[in-house]
Design a protein around this motif. Structure first.
Motif, PDB file in Angstrom:
ATOM      1  N   PRO A 190       0.816  -1.228   0.000  1.00 50.92           N
ATOM      2  CA  PRO A 190       0.000   0.000   0.000  1.00 50.92           C
ATOM      3  C   PRO A 190       0.842   1.268   0.000  1.00 50.92           C
ATOM      4  N   GLN A 191       1.964   1.244   0.741  1.00 52.33           N
ATOM      5  CA  GLN A 191       2.806   2.432   0.782  1.00 52.33           C
ATOM      6  C   GLN A 191       3.447   2.695  -0.577  1.00 52.33           C
ATOM      7  N   ASP A 192       3.895   1.632  -1.218  1.00 50.59           N
ATOM      8  CA  ASP A 192       4.499   1.804  -2.541  1.00 50.59           C
ATOM      9  C   ASP A 192       3.476   2.336  -3.542  1.00 50.59           C
ATOM     10  N   ARG A 193       2.248   1.832  -3.476  1.00 50.65           N
ATOM     11  CA  ARG A 193       1.206   2.318  -4.381  1.00 50.65           C
ATOM     12  C   ARG A 193       0.851   3.773  -4.089  1.00 50.65           C
ATOM     13  N   VAL A 216       5.497  15.575  -2.167  1.00 50.84           N
ATOM     14  CA  VAL A 216       5.115  14.573  -1.174  1.00 50.84           C
ATOM     15  C   VAL A 216       6.225  14.521  -0.128  1.00 50.84           C
ATOM     16  N   LEU A 217       5.885  14.877   1.100  1.00 47.73           N
ATOM     17  CA  LEU A 217       6.883  14.910   2.173  1.00 47.73           C
ATOM     18  C   LEU A 217       7.094  13.540   2.799  1.00 47.73           C
ATOM     19  N   GLY A 218       6.096  12.658   2.710  1.00 48.24           N
ATOM     20  CA  GLY A 218       6.186  11.349   3.334  1.00 48.24           C
ATOM     21  C   GLY A 218       4.835  10.672   3.351  1.00 48.24           C
ATOM     22  N   LEU A 219       4.687   9.702   4.249  1.00 44.59           N
ATOM     23  CA  LEU A 219       3.466   8.901   4.337  1.00 44.59           C
ATOM     24  C   LEU A 219       3.045   8.772   5.803  1.00 44.59           C
ATOM     25  N   VAL A 220       1.727   8.669   5.992  1.00 42.60           N
ATOM     26  CA  VAL A 220       1.171   8.296   7.285  1.00 42.60           C
ATOM     27  C   VAL A 220       0.348   7.036   7.076  1.00 42.60           C
ATOM     28  N   GLY A 245       0.595   9.047  -5.625  1.00 40.86           N
ATOM     29  CA  GLY A 245       0.458  10.331  -4.959  1.00 40.86           C
ATOM     30  C   GLY A 245      -0.849  10.511  -4.229  1.00 40.86           C
ATOM     31  N   GLY A 246      -1.658   9.444  -4.112  1.00 41.78           N
ATOM     32  CA  GLY A 246      -2.944   9.526  -3.435  1.00 41.78           C
ATOM     33  C   GLY A 246      -3.033   8.531  -2.306  1.00 41.78           C
ATOM     34  N   LEU A 247      -4.139   8.575  -1.577  1.00 46.02           N
ATOM     35  CA  LEU A 247      -4.311   7.650  -0.458  1.00 46.02           C
ATOM     36  C   LEU A 247      -4.705   6.268  -0.973  1.00 46.02           C
ATOM     37  N   VAL A 248      -4.366   5.263  -0.194  1.00 42.90           N
ATOM     38  CA  VAL A 248      -4.624   3.867  -0.563  1.00 42.90           C
ATOM     39  C   VAL A 248      -5.263   3.179   0.637  1.00 42.90           C
ATOM     40  N   LEU A 249      -6.437   2.563   0.411  1.00 41.09           N
ATOM     41  CA  LEU A 249      -7.138   1.795   1.438  1.00 41.09           C
ATOM     42  C   LEU A 249      -7.024   0.326   1.077  1.00 41.09           C
ATOM     43  N   ASP A 250      -6.383  -0.437   1.939  1.00 42.81           N
ATOM     44  CA  ASP A 250      -6.159  -1.855   1.676  1.00 42.81           C
ATOM     45  C   ASP A 250      -6.548  -2.635   2.934  1.00 42.81           C
ATOM     46  N   ASP A 251      -7.765  -3.191   2.909  1.00 37.66           N
ATOM     47  CA  ASP A 251      -8.267  -3.960   4.037  1.00 37.66           C
ATOM     48  C   ASP A 251      -8.235  -3.090   5.299  1.00 37.66           C
ATOM     49  N   ALA A 252      -7.443  -3.462   6.294  1.00 37.29           N
ATOM     50  CA  ALA A 252      -7.412  -2.718   7.552  1.00 37.29           C
ATOM     51  C   ALA A 252      -6.311  -1.672   7.588  1.00 37.29           C
ATOM     52  N   SER A 253      -5.674  -1.380   6.454  1.00 34.61           N
ATOM     53  CA  SER A 253      -4.603  -0.392   6.384  1.00 34.61           C
ATOM     54  C   SER A 253      -5.042   0.782   5.523  1.00 34.61           C
ATOM     55  N   LEU A 254      -4.696   1.980   5.972  1.00 37.56           N
ATOM     56  CA  LEU A 254      -4.996   3.200   5.229  1.00 37.56           C
ATOM     57  C   LEU A 254      -3.717   4.018   5.160  1.00 37.56           C
ATOM     58  N   VAL A 255      -3.245   4.282   3.956  1.00 37.25           N
ATOM     59  CA  VAL A 255      -2.009   5.029   3.737  1.00 37.25           C
ATOM     60  C   VAL A 255      -2.371   6.360   3.085  1.00 37.25           C
ATOM     61  N   PHE A 258     -11.916   0.864   7.573  1.00 42.57           N
ATOM     62  CA  PHE A 258     -12.203   2.289   7.523  1.00 42.57           C
ATOM     63  C   PHE A 258     -13.361   2.557   6.569  1.00 42.57           C
ATOM     64  N   ASP A 259     -14.383   3.273   7.064  1.00 42.02           N
ATOM     65  CA  ASP A 259     -15.480   3.645   6.180  1.00 42.02           C
ATOM     66  C   ASP A 259     -15.158   4.971   5.503  1.00 42.02           C
ATOM     67  N   SER A 260     -16.085   5.428   4.652  1.00 37.89           N
ATOM     68  CA  SER A 260     -15.827   6.632   3.861  1.00 37.89           C
ATOM     69  C   SER A 260     -15.623   7.855   4.753  1.00 37.89           C
ATOM     70  N   GLY A 261     -16.400   7.954   5.839  1.00 37.96           N
ATOM     71  CA  GLY A 261     -16.227   9.079   6.750  1.00 37.96           C
ATOM     72  C   GLY A 261     -14.873   9.061   7.423  1.00 37.96           C
ATOM     73  N   GLU A 262     -14.389   7.890   7.794  1.00 40.27           N
ATOM     74  CA  GLU A 262     -13.090   7.783   8.442  1.00 40.27           C
ATOM     75  C   GLU A 262     -11.958   8.045   7.464  1.00 40.27           C
ATOM     76  N   VAL A 263     -12.141   7.658   6.209  1.00 48.84           N
ATOM     77  CA  VAL A 263     -11.128   7.968   5.197  1.00 48.84           C
ATOM     78  C   VAL A 263     -11.015   9.476   5.016  1.00 48.84           C
TER      79      VAL A 263
END
Length: 803
Positions: free
Chosen positions: A356-359, A383-387, A364-374, A398-403
């Motif tokens: 997910p981090q590589d993607r 891009v300064l980095g990743l959270v 350059g956008g956020l990636v939701l993969d199962d229980a991980s959100l990058v 994560f639902d849409s509101g949490e994203v």
């Protein structure tokens, strides 16, 4: 509302119920033979006036709003118009019930006013809606706390037909639930038991649990409990109504999280602290684990290369929970392809292709993969980095509101990190400027021992307008400088740097203090007239440098004399080997740049071991303290003759600046004088005669032999011979030759002339002019200094290496 009305409102018997409705008994000819009290209340006729009269005297023969019937016989369940005894009319509903038997009574007529019937029907509709359509879950528990009835919403929440869970207790249905609201019995059974025993209802109790219909998600309900009684006041159970407020609660939590993020993130201009703050905010309220990875360039205050984000070099900045969590927990939370190395100071991080981090880096956008959100940390086009946010096992994704919430949190963090990055870059530049403007390493000298402190008001950048300097001069002398530029910060520091550089340049020309300050004053006066255009506000630079002050002193360890002058600066403090601390009575000249007034100097003898303190007004003057009090405190500190210079500096700062830097910059320079004894200095006065050069060579060679420096005899003979010959030929008067054995060998020839020899290349046919060129090749340095009586040509030679 009166108690009687309350009882009537709570009475759900129908208005046509024979126990409460207006009742009339009629015979086969519709003659009234029976009349109830309720009928009297409805129509106003007492029984004496109603009995024996035809029913048509009270009711219209035809239903209201209908054509006349073919038969006037009452059939019931009709809407008719009734006539009150006072002549008014009212609309009533009736019901007819035939009576069996052979008696005179043929039928019973029940009547109720139409508005009461409509109210009763509304109540029935309300009950039906609560039972079948209401989103509020309703349940009735008996006195044994077992479920006896529930509505459709409650049944849907359980996810099974009512027959399958009827008779269960509430704690059995929600065995893992718990109340969030405090200040009441802890369990469902205990709450209901309290309501049954006391009759005191509980309202708006928040209960968290997982319903059987959705066992993987936590829900939150707002619950109310109240006791149920029958018409006779007998308690037969407790009612529970519960409304699912999970969505509202999540929205409130998200809002609270944003508020907390606004309070915590961005309060420190430090990249690492800001990264740690978002992990503190996110865990455990939002995610089980939060990780922040930044580009290594960000830590240095630079912007990462925008060319290829996927190739960005990332380092681990923050992670929560910490790395000492159990390995099995980390294994459950982290998905394949995510590499979380042990927490070292900013360890490098690499993500495998397809993670997910590589993607996220690639897109350059956020990636939701199962229980991980990058979510990428973006600042402008960079891009300064990743959270990375990770949910624990068993938690919902994560639902849409949490994203959207995560995106907002990271966006705020990115702004704060970018601000911290810019501050880091500016601070790095400021510290580099400070290193260039202030002496970072003062070379050891034979003239003085020294210690110093520099405390800028602008602690963020670390630079200010005060400065000090220690300048090695010819003849083992040393120049001591302290100065002050109005204001602080980068602009004052830049002005200070120009003045300090100018002072060093003038000092290397061996100017006396008065001449140096005079030339510096002229230079500052010229600088104030320079047009600065758009570089700054009009007059700003001129105000800085015309408010500058300076103190310059030159100490000679051979003669133990110290000459000094000041331009608007505080005089130095001196502590003799035996005397008390005192301020030297040094004439005060005007601040630099004003011009018009001459500077005056003072020359004093400082025995070896004397303490000289040069300082700026930021050390002794403050808004809440008079300058005289500060000078007295400084004198008391300097009076300790047994303390080292470093200890004296620390004590002076601690007592005069207990709370750190004040509104003005502070510089303090302490020196303890030394002397060069007769064993290190040899001096001769010789006549200006042609034979003097040979005599000077003999004296110098003999002294070098006495010092054990025979290896320098050849070069020293050439130097002495050339300098003495030039003095005899061009200057005249008595000559003084001096040798000083210090860290180098110094050779000085003084005469009464005021012209300095110049180094030049001689032509092939020139008969002279090569002597000084040869001297320059044999020595490390050479130069000229002027005195009131003439000039001195000096040279320095390095000692031969041991062995």
């Amino acid at each position: 509302m009166t108690a009687r009305n309350s009882e009537q409102d709570a009475d759900f018997r129908g208005p046509l119920d024979v126990t409460r409705a207006a009742t009339a008994v009629v015979d086969a000819q519709d003659t009234v033979i029976g009349w109830s009290p309720a009928a009297e209340r409805l129509l106003g006729y007492p029984p004496g006036e109603a009995l024996g009269r035809p029913l048509a005297a009270f009711l219209s023969p035809a239903p209201a709003h209908s054509a006349p019937p073919s038969s006037s016989r009452l059939r019931g369940n009709e809407i008719r118009v009734a006539r009150h005894r006072d002549g008014s009319e009212l609309t009533v509903a009736d019901a007819v019930c035939p009576l069996p038997g052979d008696g005179a009574a043929d039928r019973v007529l029940v009547m109720a006013e139409m508005k009461d019937l409509r109210l009763w029907e509304s109540r029935l509709a309300l009950l039906h809606g609560l039972a079948t359509q209401s989103p509020v879950g309703l349940a009735i528990y008996g006195t044994d706390l077992r479920l006896t009835w529930c509505n459709a919403a409650y049944e849907q929440e359980i996810g099974r037909p009512f027959a399958e869970f009827r008779g269960l207790r509430a704690d059995e249905l929600y065995s893992e639930g718990a109340f969030v609201t405090k200040g009441h019995p802890p369990t469902l059974d205990a709450v209901m038991r309290h309501v049954l025993e006391t009759g005191e209802p509980f309202l708006d109790l928040n209960f968290r649990g997982r319903p059987p219909s959705d066992p993987g998600t936590d829900h939150l309900w707002s619950c109310a409990y109240y006791r149920l009684q029958d018409a006779d006041g007998n308690v037969f159970g407790v009612c529970e109504d519960a409304f699912d407020i999970s969505d509202r609660y999540r929205a409130q939590r998200r809002l609270a999280l944003l508020v907390e993020a606004g309070r915590a993130i961005g309060t420190a201009l430090d990249v690492t602290v800001t990264a740690e703050r978002i992990t503190e905010v996110a865990v455990p309220e939002f995610a089980a684990t939060a990780v922040v990875d930044l580009s290594a360039a960000v830590l240095e205050g630079e912007v990462p290369d925008t060319g290829d984000s996927a190739a960005m070099s990332l380092v681990r900045i923050a992670r929560r929970p910490e790395a000492d969590e159990p390995d099995h927990e980390r294994a459950e939370q982290e998905k394949p392809g995510q590499q979380f190395p042990p927490l070292l100071p900013h360890p490098p991080v690499e993500y495998v292709s397809g993670s997910p981090q590589d993607r996220s880096l690639s897109s350059g956008g956020l990636v939701l993969d199962d229980a991980s959100l990058v979510v990428p940390l973006r600042a402008g086009n960079s891009v300064l980095g990743l959270v990375t946010f990770i949910r624990g096992t068993g938690s919902a994704t994560f639902d849409s509101g949490e994203v959207a919430l995560a995106d907002e949190l990271v966006a705020r963090t990115a702004v704060s990190i970018d601000n911290a990055r810019r501050f880091t870059r500016e601070r790095t530049a400021s510290l580099a400027l400070q290193r260039q403007l202030l002496p970072q390493h003062v070379p050891e000298q034979s003239a003085v021992d020294l210690a110093y402190r520099y405390l800028p008001t602008d602690a963020g950048t670390g630079v200010g307008g005060d400065w000090f300097d220690v300048i090695p001069l010819s003849g083992t002398r040393v120049g001591l400088v302290v100065g002050d530029v109005v204001g602080h910060g980068l602009q004052a520091a830049a002005t200070m740097g120009r003045l300090r550089t100018t002072v060093r340049a003038f000092a290397q020309m061996d100017m006396d203090p008065v001449e140096l300050l005079s030339r510096l004053d002229d230079l500052v006066g010229q600088s104030t007239e320079e047009p600065w255009g758009e570089l700054g506000a009009p007059g700003t630079y001129a105000e800085l440098i015309t408010g500058a002050t300076c103190l310059y002193a030159v100490y000679d360890p051979v003669s133990r004399r110290c000459a000094m002058a000041r331009a608007g600066h505080l005089p130095p403090a001196v502590v003799g080997p035996d005397g008390p601390p005192s301020l030297l009575d040094l004439p005060a000249g005007p601040p630099l740049g004003l011009g018009g007034l001459p500077f005056e100097s003072l020359e004093v003898e400082l025995p070896a071991g004397s303490l000289l303190a040069l300082f700026t007004d930021g050390l002794v003057e403050a808004r809440d303290r008079d300058i005289d009090h500060g000078l007295d405190t400084l004198g008391r500190v300097l009076g300790d003759r047994h303390a080292s210079l470093e200890d004296l500096c620390d004590r002076a700062v601690a007592e005069l600046l207990p709370d750190g830097p004040t509104a003005d910059d502070t510089a303090l320079l302490l020196v303890r004088t030394r002397e060069l004894g007769t064993s290190q200095v040899a001096e001769w006065e010789l006549p200006a005669e042609p034979v003097t050069a040979g005599h000077a060579r003999e004296l110098a060679t003999g002294q070098l032999h006495h010092w054990g420096l025979d290896d320098l005899s050849f070069a020293t003979e050439l130097v002495v011979s050339e300098l003495v010959t030039n003095a005899v030929r061009y200057a005249g008067g008595p000559l003084r030759v001096r040798l000083i054995r210090d860290r180098t060998l110094l050779c000085e020839v003084a005469d009464t002339g005021h012209t300095s020899p110049n180094l030049r290349h001689s032509g092939e046919d020139d008969e002279g002019g090569r002597g000084l060129f040869i001297v320059a090749q044999l020595v490390q340095r050479w130069g000229t200094r002027y005195t009131r009586s003439g000039k001195t040509i000096w040279t320095e030679q390095a000692f031969p290496e041991a062995g």
